[in-house]
Design a protein around this motif. Structure first.
Motif, PDB file in Angstrom:
ATOM      1  N   ARG A   1       0.666  -1.392   0.014  1.00  8.66           N
ATOM      2  CA  ARG A   1      -0.138   0.004   0.105  1.00  8.66           C
ATOM      3  C   ARG A   1       0.940   1.419   0.102  1.00  8.66           C
ATOM      4  NH1 ARG A   1      -5.246  -0.823   1.341  1.00  8.66           N
ATOM      5  NH2 ARG A   1      -5.878  -3.037   2.103  1.00  8.66           N
TER       6      ARG A   1
ATOM      7  N   LEU B   1       2.827   1.514  -3.522  1.00  9.27           N
ATOM      8  CA  LEU B   1       1.915   2.086  -4.616  1.00  9.27           C
ATOM      9  C   LEU B   1       1.227   3.279  -4.242  1.00  9.27           C
ATOM     10  CD1 LEU B   1       0.010  -1.367  -5.059  1.00  9.27           C
ATOM     11  CD2 LEU B   1       1.763  -0.382  -6.317  1.00  9.27           C
ATOM     12  N   SER B   2       1.627   3.992  -3.054  1.00  7.78           N
ATOM     13  CA  SER B   2       1.003   5.199  -2.886  1.00  7.78           C
ATOM     14  C   SER B   2       1.981   6.314  -3.146  1.00  7.78           C
ATOM     15  CB  SER B   2       0.648   5.593  -1.640  1.00  7.78           C
ATOM     16  OG  SER B   2       1.660   5.435  -0.495  1.00  7.78           O
TER      17      SER B   2
ATOM     18  N   PRO C   1       4.623   6.597 -10.709  1.00  7.63           N
ATOM     19  CA  PRO C   1       4.051   5.354 -10.954  1.00  7.63           C
ATOM     20  C   PRO C   1       4.957   4.375 -11.253  1.00  7.63           C
ATOM     21  CG  PRO C   1       3.580   6.914 -12.663  1.00  7.63           C
ATOM     22  CD  PRO C   1       4.320   7.627 -11.561  1.00  7.63           C
TER      23      PRO C   1
ATOM     24  N   LEU D   1      -5.689  -3.233  -5.972  1.00  2.00           N
ATOM     25  CA  LEU D   1      -5.007  -1.573  -5.784  1.00  2.00           C
ATOM     26  C   LEU D   1      -4.203  -0.915  -6.623  1.00  2.00           C
ATOM     27  CD1 LEU D   1      -4.079  -2.549  -2.117  1.00  2.00           C
ATOM     28  CD2 LEU D   1      -5.891  -0.946  -2.615  1.00  2.00           C
ATOM     29  N   ALA D   2      -3.295  -1.742  -7.364  1.00  2.00           N
ATOM     30  CA  ALA D   2      -2.515  -1.185  -8.408  1.00  2.00           C
ATOM     31  C   ALA D   2      -3.361  -0.997  -9.618  1.00  2.00           C
ATOM     32  CB  ALA D   2      -1.235  -2.189  -8.735  1.00  2.00           C
ATOM     33  N   GLN D   3      -4.006  -1.902  -9.809  1.00  2.00           N
ATOM     34  CA  GLN D   3      -5.254  -1.713 -11.191  1.00  2.00           C
ATOM     35  C   GLN D   3      -5.910  -0.627 -11.094  1.00  2.00           C
ATOM     36  OE1 GLN D   3      -8.084  -2.291 -12.959  1.00  2.00           O
ATOM     37  NE2 GLN D   3      -7.264  -2.544 -14.622  1.00  2.00           N
ATOM     38  N   ALA D   4      -6.343  -0.278  -9.659  1.00  2.00           N
ATOM     39  CA  ALA D   4      -7.253   0.810  -9.678  1.00  2.00           C
ATOM     40  C   ALA D   4      -6.646   2.094  -9.850  1.00  2.00           C
ATOM     41  CB  ALA D   4      -7.782   0.809  -8.376  1.00  2.00           C
ATOM     42  N   ARG D   5      -5.309   2.189  -9.186  1.00  2.00           N
ATOM     43  CA  ARG D   5      -4.524   3.336  -9.059  1.00  2.00           C
ATOM     44  C   ARG D   5      -3.880   3.666 -10.535  1.00  2.00           C
ATOM     45  NH1 ARG D   5      -2.018   7.215  -5.241  1.00  2.00           N
ATOM     46  NH2 ARG D   5      -0.055   7.835  -6.447  1.00  2.00           N
ATOM     47  N   TRP D   6      -3.514   2.572 -11.089  1.00  5.31           N
ATOM     48  CA  TRP D   6      -2.850   2.800 -12.675  1.00  5.31           C
ATOM     49  C   TRP D   6      -3.161   1.520 -13.413  1.00  5.31           C
ATOM     50  CZ3 TRP D   6       1.139   2.637  -8.194  1.00  5.31           C
ATOM     51  CH2 TRP D   6       1.539   3.912  -7.817  1.00  5.31           C
TER      52      TRP D   6
ATOM     53  N   ARG E   1      -0.735   0.048 -16.040  1.00  2.83           N
ATOM     54  CA  ARG E   1       0.474  -0.485 -15.891  1.00  2.83           C
ATOM     55  C   ARG E   1       0.304  -1.995 -15.996  1.00  2.83           C
ATOM     56  NH1 ARG E   1       3.161   3.768 -17.260  1.00  2.83           N
ATOM     57  NH2 ARG E   1       2.943   5.347 -15.595  1.00  2.83           N
TER      58      ARG E   1
END
Length: 127
Positions: free
Chosen positions: A39, A42-43, A47, A68-73, A76
């Motif tokens: 977390r 990824l914050s 990126p 989490l990663a998919q939601a943020r980027w 990627r």
């Protein structure tokens, strides 16, 4: 710019092997060993080029990290790495946002080829 790879690996012996494979190939690494550390990683404002996630983490499910990663980027690539090689796990990984699935044990060259392919990175490597 050097591509940054976030590695989320719960097994202590695997992270150094991943580091030994990826750093000499020109990747900058950020390593996390739990969902909580992931977390934080990824914050980061910068990126990652790619996220490599172990399914079995000491404080939870690595597929949560994928989500989490998919939601943020969302653009990627994410590689799920696991010793639990099954059709069901593969399907769960894809549903969580994984671009690729790597079953253990895997070989260093296969890992590098997959990372390079997902990042569309071409380089010549000494054999």
């Amino acid at each position: 710019m050097v591509p940054r790879v976030v590695i989320v690996e719960g097994e202590a012996g695997i992270a150094p092997m991943l580091r030994a494979a990826l750093e000499p190939a020109g990747y900058e690494l950020m390593v996390a060993s739990s969902v909580a550390e992931a977390r934080t990683a990824l914050s980061d404002a910068r990126p990652p080029a790619l996220v490599l996630v172990d399914v079995a983490l000491p404080d939870g499910d690595g597929l949560e990290v994928c989500r989490l990663a998919q939601a943020r980027w969302p653009t990627r690539p994410i590689i799920v790495c696991t010793a639990e090689a099954s059709t069901e796990m593969h399907a769960r990984a894809v549903l969580a946002g994984a671009s690729a699935y790597l079953a253990r044990p895997f070989d260093r060259d296969a890992l590098l080829a997959l990372v390079d392919q997902l990042l569309d990175r071409k380089r010549s490597r000494a054999s």
